[in-house]
Every structure is written in C-alpha cells, then in structure tokens.
Design a protein around this motif. Structure first.
Motif, PDB file in Angstrom:
ATOM      1  N   ILE A  61       0.834  -1.203   0.000  1.00  0.00           N
ATOM      2  CA  ILE A  61       0.000   0.000   0.000  1.00  0.00           C
ATOM      3  C   ILE A  61       0.866   1.250   0.000  1.00  0.00           C
ATOM      4  O   ILE A  61       0.589   2.230  -0.710  1.00  0.00           O
ATOM      5  N   LEU A  62       1.940   1.247   0.789  1.00  0.00           N
ATOM      6  CA  LEU A  62       2.826   2.415   0.881  1.00  0.00           C
ATOM      7  C   LEU A  62       3.543   2.697  -0.437  1.00  0.00           C
ATOM      8  O   LEU A  62       3.790   3.862  -0.772  1.00  0.00           O
ATOM      9  N   ILE A  63       3.884   1.638  -1.166  1.00  0.00           N
ATOM     10  CA  ILE A  63       4.548   1.844  -2.464  1.00  0.00           C
ATOM     11  C   ILE A  63       3.632   2.628  -3.396  1.00  0.00           C
ATOM     12  O   ILE A  63       4.048   3.589  -4.051  1.00  0.00           O
ATOM     13  N   GLN A  64       2.356   2.231  -3.453  1.00  0.00           N
ATOM     14  CA  GLN A  64       1.411   2.945  -4.308  1.00  0.00           C
ATOM     15  C   GLN A  64       1.138   4.343  -3.770  1.00  0.00           C
ATOM     16  O   GLN A  64       1.040   5.311  -4.537  1.00  0.00           O
ATOM     17  N   LEU A  65       1.047   4.462  -2.440  1.00  0.00           N
ATOM     18  CA  LEU A  65       0.805   5.776  -1.831  1.00  0.00           C
ATOM     19  C   LEU A  65       1.955   6.743  -2.147  1.00  0.00           C
ATOM     20  O   LEU A  65       1.719   7.911  -2.496  1.00  0.00           O
ATOM     21  N   ASN A  66       3.170   6.259  -2.020  1.00  0.00           N
ATOM     22  CA  ASN A  66       4.334   7.111  -2.327  1.00  0.00           C
ATOM     23  C   ASN A  66       4.331   7.560  -3.784  1.00  0.00           C
ATOM     24  O   ASN A  66       4.697   8.701  -4.103  1.00  0.00           O
ATOM     25  N   LEU A  67       3.905   6.654  -4.664  1.00  0.00           N
ATOM     26  CA  LEU A  67       3.826   6.992  -6.085  1.00  0.00           C
ATOM     27  C   LEU A  67       2.811   8.116  -6.305  1.00  0.00           C
ATOM     28  O   LEU A  67       3.067   9.076  -7.041  1.00  0.00           O
ATOM     29  N   ASP A  68       1.657   8.008  -5.630  1.00  0.00           N
ATOM     30  CA  ASP A  68       0.618   9.036  -5.756  1.00  0.00           C
ATOM     31  C   ASP A  68       1.090  10.367  -5.174  1.00  0.00           C
ATOM     32  O   ASP A  68       0.827  11.437  -5.736  1.00  0.00           O
ATOM     33  N   LEU A  69       1.788  10.299  -4.043  1.00  0.00           N
ATOM     34  CA  LEU A  69       2.262  11.521  -3.396  1.00  0.00           C
ATOM     35  C   LEU A  69       3.358  12.204  -4.211  1.00  0.00           C
ATOM     36  O   LEU A  69       3.465  13.435  -4.232  1.00  0.00           O
ATOM     37  N   GLU A  70       4.178  11.412  -4.890  1.00  0.00           N
ATOM     38  CA  GLU A  70       5.212  11.997  -5.746  1.00  0.00           C
ATOM     39  C   GLU A  70       4.582  12.797  -6.883  1.00  0.00           C
ATOM     40  O   GLU A  70       5.093  13.856  -7.278  1.00  0.00           O
ATOM     41  N   LYS A  71       3.463  12.307  -7.403  1.00  0.00           N
ATOM     42  CA  LYS A  71       2.757  13.039  -8.464  1.00  0.00           C
ATOM     43  C   LYS A  71       2.218  14.359  -7.922  1.00  0.00           C
ATOM     44  O   LYS A  71       2.279  15.400  -8.594  1.00  0.00           O
ATOM     45  N   ALA A  72       1.690  14.316  -6.691  1.00  0.00           N
ATOM     46  CA  ALA A  72       1.167  15.533  -6.072  1.00  0.00           C
ATOM     47  C   ALA A  72       2.291  16.533  -5.804  1.00  0.00           C
ATOM     48  O   ALA A  72       2.146  17.749  -6.052  1.00  0.00           O
ATOM     49  N   GLN A  73       3.417  16.037  -5.327  1.00  0.00           N
ATOM     50  CA  GLN A  73       4.558  16.913  -5.048  1.00  0.00           C
ATOM     51  C   GLN A  73       5.118  17.514  -6.333  1.00  0.00           C
ATOM     52  O   GLN A  73       5.545  18.681  -6.355  1.00  0.00           O
ATOM     53  N   ASP A  74       5.076  16.730  -7.397  1.00  0.00           N
ATOM     54  CA  ASP A  74       5.555  17.245  -8.688  1.00  0.00           C
ATOM     55  C   ASP A  74       4.656  18.391  -9.160  1.00  0.00           C
ATOM     56  O   ASP A  74       5.141  19.395  -9.703  1.00  0.00           O
TER      57      ASP A  74
END
Length: 221
Positions: free
Chosen positions: A160-173
């Motif tokens: 779950i954290l791997i996918q969450l980090n991926l989503d958060l990286e998009k938001a941070q970008d």
C-alpha cells in the motif's frame, strides 16, 4: 455382543482380539499402523537432516499427517503403539509452526533486500505480492496463523505504501510546477485511497494526518 472397532462386524464368526479387532482387521490394522509409524520415522529423520526449510517443512507435514491418521485409530479405541500419536501431534504442530514463522521471516528479509534494489514501484510491488502468496501458503499449514498474520500485515502495508508514495510523488511534482489545483486534487485522491485501504489502523491514521496537513495547506492558498 461387542463389535470390531475397525469394521464394526460382530457375531460368532468374528471373535475379537484384546485390542477389540476381528481376525481380518487385526492384520490390516497392524499393517496400517506399521506403515504410518515407518512414514513418521523416515520423514522425521529427513526433516532433522536437511538444511533446506521447505524440505524440512515437507517432512514435518508428512509426520503430522501420519500422526493424525494414527490418532483417528486411537479415537476408536484401537492401540497404535507404546507412544500414543495424540500426545505427539501438538508438539509436532508447534514445531512446524515455529519453522513456518522462521521461514516466513527469512523470506521477508530476502524480499525486502530485493525490493530495495528493484528498479521501479511496479517491480517492488510484484516482489511483495509474490511473498504474500508464499505467506498465504504458510498460513494454510499453520495450526496458529497469528504470528504469520503479523508478517503478512507488514507486507500488505508495504504494498500500500509503495502505491501511496507513487501518488504523493505526483502531487509533489504538481506543487513544484506551481499547479496547486492539480496538487490538491492528487493529495485528496491519495487520501481517499489510503482511507479505503486495509492498512493497519494506526499506520493509516499517521499517514492520513500528514496528507491532511498538505490538503489544508493547499486549500488555504
């Protein structure tokens, strides 16, 4: 008139032994008991001698299966030897559970080492999902799956954290590009996915609190 404890037959033509078996069944049961005892002895020896955890587990599985077969005979009042199988089953199952947990921990350590070296989030998730299949197999064999469930929980949370980090990286970008509207939407989507996940409640609340902070910050702009 008493009946044979194995076949259930009774009558003048079915005299019973001291073990409560007719002549034909006494011979069959003796062979069956001998086969189970031989399988237990040979499998236990192989399990003790091998260093491979899966081979050891396979040997213990055979031991437990044959002990359970003997215990069924004992449950019908049929003696199966000097050491009752019913007394050995609990100890053997506990031994197998301990080995299952030890093997699961080793598999977890190996998988995490591979995850660190994996080139992409998809590859990381694939490795952990493969581990989850192994853990499900171990849990199905365990008498007490509780300790294995704790390992499984850690792995599921990692996926779950791997996918969450991926989503958060998009938001941070999106934030870095000053596209605050898109960033807010992406943070909110990540928060929704997190809340819908089956992550450990305490971990979920901790991550949700942090993302909520970003949502409030962007809404205040």
């Amino acid at each position: 008139m008493a009946s044979c404890r194995y076949c259930g037959c009774s009558g003048w033509f079915f005299p019973l032994s001291k073990a409560g078996l007719c002549h034909a069944c006494a011979h069959l049961v003796a062979m069956e008991v001998a086969q189970h005892r031989d399988a237990i002895r040979d499998s236990a020896l192989r399990a003790e001698q091998t260093l491979d955890p899966r081979s050891k587990l396979a040997g213990l599985d055979v031991v437990v299966t044959n002990l359970e077969a003997l215990a069924k005979l004992e449950g019908r009042g049929i003696p199966t030897g000097d050491a009752p199988a019913s007394e050995s089953i609990k100890a053997r199952k506990a031994e197998r559970d301990a080995l299952l947990f030890e093997t699961a921990q080793k598999a977890l350590d190996d998988a995490l080492a591979q995850v660190q070296a994996a080139p992409s989030p998809e590859a990381k998730s694939s490795l952990l999902n493969t581990l989850l299949l192994q853990l499900a197999e171990f849990k199905a064999k365990a008498e007490d799956p509780g300790p294995l469930s704790a390992v499984e929980r850690k792995v599921k949370d990692s996926v779950i954290l791997i996918q969450l980090n991926l989503d958060l990286e998009k938001a941070q970008d999106a934030e870095r590009r000053k596209d605050f509207k898109a960033a807010l939407r992406l943070y909110e989507e990540a928060l929704t996915c997190l809340k819908a996940s089956d992550m450990d409640a305490a971990s979920r609340a901790k991550h949700a609190l942090k993302i909520n902070g970003k949502v409030k910050e962007l809404k205040a702009r």
